[in-house]
Scaffold this motif. Structure first.
Motif, short mmCIF file in Angstrom:
data_model
loop_
_atom_site.label_atom_id
_atom_site.label_comp_id
_atom_site.label_asym_id
_atom_site.label_seq_id
_atom_site.Cartn_x
_atom_site.Cartn_y
_atom_site.Cartn_z
N ALA A 1 126.56 17.97 25.32
CA ALA A 1 125.76 17.59 24.00
C ALA A 1 124.71 16.70 24.43
CB ALA A 1 126.78 16.87 23.21
N ARG A 2 124.76 15.86 25.47
CA ARG A 2 123.87 15.05 25.92
C ARG A 2 122.53 16.08 26.49
NH1 ARG A 2 122.16 12.78 30.82
NH2 ARG A 2 121.01 10.76 30.68
N LEU A 3 122.94 16.85 27.41
CA LEU A 3 122.07 17.94 27.91
C LEU A 3 121.18 18.72 26.91
CD1 LEU A 3 120.65 19.05 30.25
CD2 LEU A 3 122.60 20.75 30.45
N HIS B 1 107.78 30.16 18.27
CA HIS B 1 108.26 29.53 19.52
C HIS B 1 109.56 29.76 19.28
CE1 HIS B 1 104.56 27.80 20.77
NE2 HIS B 1 104.39 27.04 19.53
N ARG B 2 110.35 30.19 20.23
CA ARG B 2 111.97 30.11 20.38
C ARG B 2 112.39 29.73 21.57
NH1 ARG B 2 115.00 34.10 17.00
NH2 ARG B 2 113.01 34.84 16.45
N PHE B 3 113.52 28.91 21.66
CA PHE B 3 114.25 28.48 22.54
C PHE B 3 115.63 28.46 22.37
CE2 PHE B 3 116.40 25.07 24.70
CZ PHE B 3 116.23 25.05 26.00
N SER B 4 116.55 28.89 23.48
CA SER B 4 117.96 29.10 23.24
C SER B 4 118.69 28.81 24.72
CB SER B 4 118.38 30.53 22.73
OG SER B 4 119.66 30.63 22.44
N VAL B 5 119.83 28.19 24.56
CA VAL B 5 120.49 27.95 25.94
C VAL B 5 121.88 27.59 25.61
CG1 VAL B 5 120.03 25.23 25.67
CG2 VAL B 5 120.46 26.47 28.08
N PRO B 6 122.86 28.26 26.33
CA PRO B 6 124.37 27.98 26.23
C PRO B 6 124.66 26.80 26.89
CG PRO B 6 123.87 29.80 27.92
CD PRO B 6 122.54 29.07 27.30
N LEU B 7 125.51 25.89 26.42
CA LEU B 7 125.82 24.59 26.94
C LEU B 7 127.38 24.58 27.04
CD1 LEU B 7 122.92 22.61 25.25
CD2 LEU B 7 123.17 22.97 27.73
N SER B 8 127.89 23.78 27.72
CA SER B 8 129.42 23.42 27.98
C SER B 8 129.88 22.67 26.67
CB SER B 8 129.75 22.67 29.48
OG SER B 8 129.26 21.51 29.31
N ALA B 9 130.88 22.65 26.27
CA ALA B 9 131.30 22.25 24.94
C ALA B 9 131.85 20.81 25.29
CB ALA B 9 132.19 22.89 24.05
N THR B 10 131.35 20.07 25.98
CA THR B 10 131.60 18.68 26.71
C THR B 10 130.52 17.65 26.24
OG1 THR B 10 130.47 18.87 28.63
CG2 THR B 10 132.82 19.63 28.49
N PRO C 1 112.49 13.53 13.52
CA PRO C 1 113.96 13.36 13.73
C PRO C 1 114.93 14.14 14.19
CG PRO C 1 113.77 13.71 11.30
CD PRO C 1 112.24 13.83 12.15
N ALA C 2 113.94 15.54 15.13
CA ALA C 2 114.62 16.50 15.52
C ALA C 2 115.57 16.25 16.55
CB ALA C 2 113.48 17.42 15.93
N ARG C 3 115.32 15.25 17.47
CA ARG C 3 116.31 14.98 18.46
C ARG C 3 117.77 14.56 17.92
NH1 ARG C 3 113.22 10.90 22.57
NH2 ARG C 3 112.18 9.57 20.72
N LEU C 4 117.51 13.55 17.08
CA LEU C 4 118.59 12.89 16.32
C LEU C 4 119.47 14.10 15.85
CD1 LEU C 4 116.82 9.89 14.57
CD2 LEU C 4 118.16 9.79 17.00
N ILE C 5 118.98 15.10 14.98
CA ILE C 5 119.68 16.17 14.47
C ILE C 5 120.45 16.91 15.53
CG2 ILE C 5 119.79 18.37 13.26
CD1 ILE C 5 117.31 16.95 11.39
N VAL C 6 119.42 17.31 16.70
CA VAL C 6 120.13 17.82 17.57
C VAL C 6 121.14 17.06 18.13
CG1 VAL C 6 119.97 18.77 20.28
CG2 VAL C 6 118.30 19.23 18.34
N ALA C 7 121.31 16.07 18.62
CA ALA C 7 122.32 15.06 19.17
C ALA C 7 123.58 15.15 18.32
CB ALA C 7 121.87 13.66 19.21
#
Length: 148
Positions: A32-34, A19-28, A52-58
């Protein structure tokens, strides 16, 4: 004589992402919330544990938005799950000269927060890849087999 299928059977496929997922996001802060929300949704689709994955992503996304911000440049969130059950979280930003380091002692809160200490505590492994210039990627891995 070896056939192509004989050769392919000898290839280790355990580290190849299933499985792979990648997305560009604004550096705001909003970006970060998105990142956290999109990661949680993707983990649900893959039936992988959220914490704890979503905590690490956050933490990694917030760090990219605050410390890795370059005007006009975004950061990229990447998630991958391998056949051997490893979730790799990777956040790439455009500020390669600002590389986080492991700390033996707690950081000075006036200088920075406790985000990477949290990542170090929650992840099974983490590190930094520098390049291609001017970028860097901060990554963390979780062994999912122990968390399911």
């Amino acid at each position: 004589m070896n056939t192509l299928s004989d050769v392919n059977q000898g290839v280790n496929t355990l580290r190849i992402p299933v499985h792979r997922f990648s997305v560009p996001l604004s550096a705001t802060r909003r970006g970060a919330r998105l990142a956290r929300l999109l990661a949680a949704e993707q983990l649900l689709v893959w039936e992988a544990p959220l914490d704890p994955a979503r905590l690490i992503v956050a933490e990694l996304a917030a760090s990219a938005a605050v410390h890795g911000k370059v005007p006009g440049r975004s950061f990229r969130l990447g998630l991958a799950v391998t056949a051997c059950g490893v979730l790799r979280i990777e956040v790439t930003d455009a500020k390669g000269e600002s590389v986080p380091r492991r700390r033996d002692a707690a950081p000075d809160p006036a200088e920075s927060g406790y985000g990477l200490l949290l990542v170090e505590e929650l992840a099974d492994r983490w590190g930094v890849l520098v390049g291609p210039v001017p970028c860097k990627a901060v990554w963390a891995e979780l062994d999912l087999g122990e968390r399911r």
